[in-house]
Design an enzyme around this catalytic site. Structure first.
Site, mmCIF file in Angstrom:
data_model
loop_
_atom_site.group_PDB
_atom_site.id
_atom_site.type_symbol
_atom_site.label_atom_id
_atom_site.label_comp_id
_atom_site.label_asym_id
_atom_site.label_seq_id
_atom_site.Cartn_x
_atom_site.Cartn_y
_atom_site.Cartn_z
ATOM 1 C CB CYS A 131 -0.933 -0.014 1.203
ATOM 2 S SG CYS A 131 -1.916 1.493 1.317
ATOM 3 C CB CYS A 134 -0.732 2.587 4.019
ATOM 4 S SG CYS A 134 -2.152 1.897 3.205
ATOM 5 C CG ASP A 135 2.965 1.154 4.573
ATOM 6 O OD1 ASP A 135 2.466 1.662 5.592
ATOM 7 O OD2 ASP A 135 2.748 -0.016 4.212
#
Ligand code: NAP
Length: 305
Positions: A131, A134-135
């Site tokens: 992701c 997200c990261d």
């Protein structure tokens, strides 16, 4: 007793919910463990009609939810754990809740595929991710890699250049699968370097407990090389979320729901919408379109019954 139970709360599920509630159907949405679905981990969506400036995935889903809520849809949290498909009526269980419905729309979507290597599992969250939104931030100023050659990989590689100093896109062939527009964007980005004809032979860093690099294998020459990176994003496609339906509804050999007629499944009264039965288009807008169709089909089914 609900008229329709919708499983999933991505664009397919919520569009179905908007159409069902507006047709006066008593509607419940079983939200799933990630309410909003895959768009919640997507950055900018540029191709959803009506948003000429683009829109962030979570904002788009927030708007759809607001619209569905306005018409009176009810929500149940959590994943569907069991379905009695011998109806109608159908019995659905999510956590401690069990509901009954005259019709069902399956809109459970799909989830990211992993390479399936032991080192990948061990280093998940320690440099390996699926992701980018997200990261990505954790890799500011670092050299990283993305594996895959489809739109997801191209989108993630381009997005990650906001943070990373260099993004190597590793693809197993000499031709990308992604659309021309996405290819152009990635190829024009000076921070993206495409590594052709290569697969990941091993993910390095298990002993150090953090990703330190990738051992790559050129599939044409069998030559091995090491690419020192601190992050790896897996973007090699998706698997439909249909485990709970095995043995109850016909699935194809890849696990997608078999669609008999528009949105009809093998069980009368159970319909599908979105990626869960669509291995071909898999777009937010096509999922939403199928959600609309499934709600209309469910309404007709109840009327005929
Ligand atoms: P995809 O189109 O199925 O592409 C998967 C890619 O991963 C392919 O290039 C494939 O290689 C590669 N791959 C698969 N298994 C692999 C393995 N084990 N090791 C190495 N490489 C592997 O999946 P996707 O990119 O997730 O896209 C899915 C759908 O969503 C598509 O229809 C796409 O257009 C859509 N999408 C749209 C947008 C957008 O419009 N904004 C964004 C993302 C996705 P091969 O090419 O050799 O098979």
């Amino acid at each position: 007793m609900y008229d329709v139970a919708i499983i999933g709360s991505g664009p397919a599920g919520l569009t179905a919910a908007i159409y069902a509630t507006r047709s006066d159907m008593k509607t419940v949405v079983i939200e799933g463990l990630t309410p909003g679905g895959q768009l919640m981990i997507t950055s900018e969506v540029e191709n959803f009609p009506g948003f000429p400036e683009g829109i962030e995935g979570p904002e788009l889903m927030g708007r759809m939810r607001k619209q569905a809520t306005k018409f009176g849809v009810e929500y149940l949290p959590g994943d569907l754990s069991d379905i009695d498909a011998s109806g109608p009526p159908f019995k659905l269980t999510a956590g401690k809740n069990t509901v009954e419905a005259k019709s069902v729309i399956i809109a459970t979507g799909s989830s990211a595929r992993w390479l399936g290597m032991e080192s990948e599992t061990k280093l998940r969250g320690k440099g390996v991710s699926a992701c980018a939104t997200c990261d990505g931030f954790f890799f500011t100023g670092k050299e990283i890699a993305v594996v895959g050659g489809g739109d997801s990989a191209l989108e993630e590689a381009t997005f990650l250049t906001k943070f990373a100093s260099k993004v190597s896109l590793i693809h197993r062939r000499d031709e990308l699968r992604g659309t021309a527009a996405m290819q152009k964007k990635a190829k024009e980005n000076k921070k993206v370097a495409i590594v052709w004809n290569s697969v990941i032979d091993e993910i390095l860093g298990v002993e150090e407990d953090r990703l330190t690099g990738l051992r790559l294998k050129n599939v044409k020459t069998d030559e091995l090389s090491v690419l020192p990176v601190e992050g790896l994003f897996i973007a090699i496609g998706h698997t439909p979320a249909t485990k709970v339906f095995e043995g109850k509804i016909d699935l194809d050999k890849k696990g997608y729901i078999v669609v008999t007629d528009n949105t009809r499944t093998s069980v009368p009264g159970i319909f599908m919408a979105g990626d869960v039965g669509d291995p071909r288009y898999k777009q937010a807008i096509s999922a939403a379109g199928l959600g609309c169709m499934a709600a209309i089909d469910a309404l007709r089914f109840i009327d005929e019954e």
